[in-house]
Write an enzyme that holds these catalytic residues in place. Structure first.
Site, mmCIF file in Angstrom:
data_model
loop_
_atom_site.group_PDB
_atom_site.id
_atom_site.type_symbol
_atom_site.label_atom_id
_atom_site.label_comp_id
_atom_site.label_asym_id
_atom_site.label_seq_id
_atom_site.Cartn_x
_atom_site.Cartn_y
_atom_site.Cartn_z
ATOM 1 N N HIS A 82 -0.571 -15.718 21.542
ATOM 2 C CA HIS A 82 -0.149 -16.429 20.338
ATOM 3 C C HIS A 82 1.117 -15.800 19.777
ATOM 4 C CE1 HIS A 82 -1.266 -19.281 17.120
ATOM 5 N NE2 HIS A 82 -0.476 -18.508 16.396
ATOM 6 N N ASP A 161 -8.235 -23.324 8.193
ATOM 7 C CA ASP A 161 -6.853 -22.978 8.537
ATOM 8 C C ASP A 161 -6.020 -24.236 8.720
ATOM 9 O OD1 ASP A 161 -4.602 -21.292 9.394
ATOM 10 O OD2 ASP A 161 -4.901 -22.374 11.264
ATOM 11 N N ARG A 168 0.491 -24.869 3.322
ATOM 12 C CA ARG A 168 1.490 -23.792 3.259
ATOM 13 C C ARG A 168 2.856 -24.286 3.721
ATOM 14 N NH1 ARG A 168 -0.762 -19.927 7.185
ATOM 15 N NH2 ARG A 168 1.092 -18.691 6.813
ATOM 16 N N SER A 183 -4.611 -16.649 9.342
ATOM 17 C CA SER A 183 -4.443 -17.953 9.986
ATOM 18 C C SER A 183 -4.551 -17.797 11.505
ATOM 19 C CB SER A 183 -3.073 -18.532 9.596
ATOM 20 O OG SER A 183 -2.676 -19.549 10.461
ATOM 21 N N LYS A 187 -8.240 -18.516 14.068
ATOM 22 C CA LYS A 187 -8.208 -19.478 15.190
ATOM 23 C C LYS A 187 -8.509 -18.777 16.501
ATOM 24 C CE LYS A 187 -4.099 -20.850 14.180
ATOM 25 N NZ LYS A 187 -3.051 -21.311 13.311
HETATM 26 N N1 URA Z 1 1.227 -19.211 13.275
HETATM 27 C C1 URA Z 1 -0.009 -19.491 12.799
HETATM 28 O O1 URA Z 1 -0.907 -19.892 13.529
HETATM 29 N N2 URA Z 1 -0.218 -19.323 11.480
HETATM 30 C C2 URA Z 1 0.730 -18.874 10.653
HETATM 31 O O2 URA Z 1 0.450 -18.735 9.491
HETATM 32 C C3 URA Z 1 2.005 -18.585 11.152
HETATM 33 C C4 URA Z 1 2.238 -18.746 12.493
#
Ligand code: URA
Length: 434
Positions: A82, A161, A168, A183, A187
């Site tokens: 990620h 989220d 956001r 966040s 996930k």
């Molecule tokens: N990527 C994400 O999944 N969440 C964030 O808040 C910023 C980047």
């Protein structure tokens, strides 16, 4: 308990208890707290911050707001990857098939663009026919047969989220360490992989502007991973200029295909292969970085990584011929040159301005849920440190709308800083934290 008291408490810089955080997340997910109160809370968190305990509690409350994916039906150590976001960041499109071609199962959920940064799901959807909204069954079947699948985050996975991310994006509350860490990690924990490799970007094209902030974010997420029993390692990578040369959805697919063919921009190759090497180590396929990089070189030169990418596209309904015939990808109608106004060296490229240029052209969203144009974007011909002559082409803009093009031209012109001294280029990989 009521939300107003919690907003005031956070505004004063006080810590929220686990119960208060759980109340806030479960009530918001159930639609009992309105967006305007949650927006005020998000802004209070941006200004007052959260300590480690609060951030871990927020992460777990968001994880528990929905289902957890059960990946036990897939053999092997499943490694997820990620990025905290970037401009021209097509690393997943390269590192995921590379790792999968070398035996690491990749079962990955990805997101859409956020702020001025792009999203893997939007990029994949630029491939004609490609489906990102596949079922869990299909997702698992694809990983079991071809070693890789990438799907859009489902509504059932960390729904808190999903709602907060969209809020956001339109309330200027993206760049907060506890909000980004919770966040991402909520996930990642809910999506069931056995290990995670994080790419924490830093610079003008990232949410973290300084190396110190990036280190804090990386350490925060590695600590959350530890608490959740999920081995997590983080690379800190430079995002002070866009990664590689192509920025925009289908344009980034093109650059990814080039890299998988052993070509493409050297910066994109370096970051993608470094991330893939950490995925191989986390997945138990390589014992160290040197061995991993050797294996990666082999799977690129003998075509295994590209073959895996092609199969992955076909599995999800996309046209696999795009890898051989790039003209099958969406192409913008207008190509416009941006010329240098003077002689000198590229001192800096304001990465956020390039990201916003793509957004203005239609490659990103201005409001929640907006359709995007997969074909538009920017090609950089000159990068930091390169010499330019007056009149030489710095970049191309690809557009489908004359009015948007005019606005984009103004913005991109200011993104390039041309100076007299040749600046030094720093390293792209700043650190690895595990
Ligand atoms: N990527 C994400 O999944 N969440 C964030 O808040 C910023 C980047």
């Amino acid at each position: 308990m009521n939300m107003l008291d919690l907003i005031i408490k956070k505004k004063k810089g006080l810590s929220l208890s686990k119960e208060e955080i759980e109340y806030m997340i479960s009530s918001y997910t159930a639609g009992k707290i309105p967006d305007y109160q949650m927006s005020a809370m998000l802004m209070a968190i941006c200004f007052s911050g959260m300590d480690d305990r609060e951030t871990a509690d927020l992460t777990m409350a968001m994880t528990d707001s929905g289902d957890r994916l059960d990946l036990k039906r897939i053999d092997g150590i499943k490694v997820d990857k990620h990025s905290t976001g970037g401009v021209g960041d097509k690393v997943t499109l390269i590192a995921a098939p590379v790792a999968a071609s070398l035996g690491v199962p990749v079962a990955k959920m990805s997101g859409r663009g956020l702020g001025f940064t792009g999203g893997t799901i939007d990029k994949l959807e630029s491939i004609p026919g490609f489906r990102t909204g596949i079922s869990e069954e299909e997702f698992i079947r694809n990983v079991n047969t071809d070693g890789i699948s990438i799907m859009a985050q489902t509504a059932e996975l960390a729904p808190a989220d999903k709602a907060l991310y969209a809020l956001r994006d339109v309330t200027g509350t993206v760049d907060s360490i506890p909000l980004i860490a919770s966040s991402i990690m909520s996930k990642k924990i809910a999506s069931g992989s056995d290990a995670i490799v994080l790419d924490v970007t830093v610079g003008s094209g990232a949410f973290m502007k300084t190396e110190e902030e990036a280190r804090k974010l990386a350490s925060c997420m590695v600590r959350i991973g530890k608490l959740a029993d999920l081995p997590t390692r983080a690379l800190i990578t430079d995002m002070d200029e866009p990664l590689g040369s192509l920025i925009g959805n289908s344009l980034e697919v093109i650059e990814a295909i080039e890299v998988l063919k052993g070509q493409g921009h050297e910066d994109t190759r370096e970051v993608s292969f470094e991330i893939a090497s950490q995925m191989l180590i986390a997945g138990g396929k390589a014992s160290d970085r040197e061995e991993a990089l050797r294996m990666i070189g082999d799977c690129i030169s003998d075509g295994r990584a590209l073959k895996t990418f092609r199969q992955f596209i076909a599995d999800q309904g996309g046209d696999p011929h795009v890898t051989e015939d790039l003209s099958l990808l969406p192409k913008a109608r207008i190509e416009e040159k941006i010329n240098s106004e003077k002689d000198g060296y590229v001192e800096k490229i304001h990465c956020d301005m390039v990201g916003n240029t793509v957004k203005i052209l239609g490659g990103g969203r201005q409001v929640k849920g907006e359709e995007i144009d997969p074909a538009v974007g920017v090609k950089l011909l000159k990068k930091k440190g390169e010499q330019v002559r007056k009149g030489e082409v710095l970049a191309y803009l690809y557009a489908n709308d004359e009015n948007k093009l005019k606005e984009a031209q103004k913005l991109i012109a200011g993104a390039f800083v041309i100076g007299e001294e040749q600046p030094e280029r720093g390293p792209l990989i700043l650190d690895i934290i595990d």
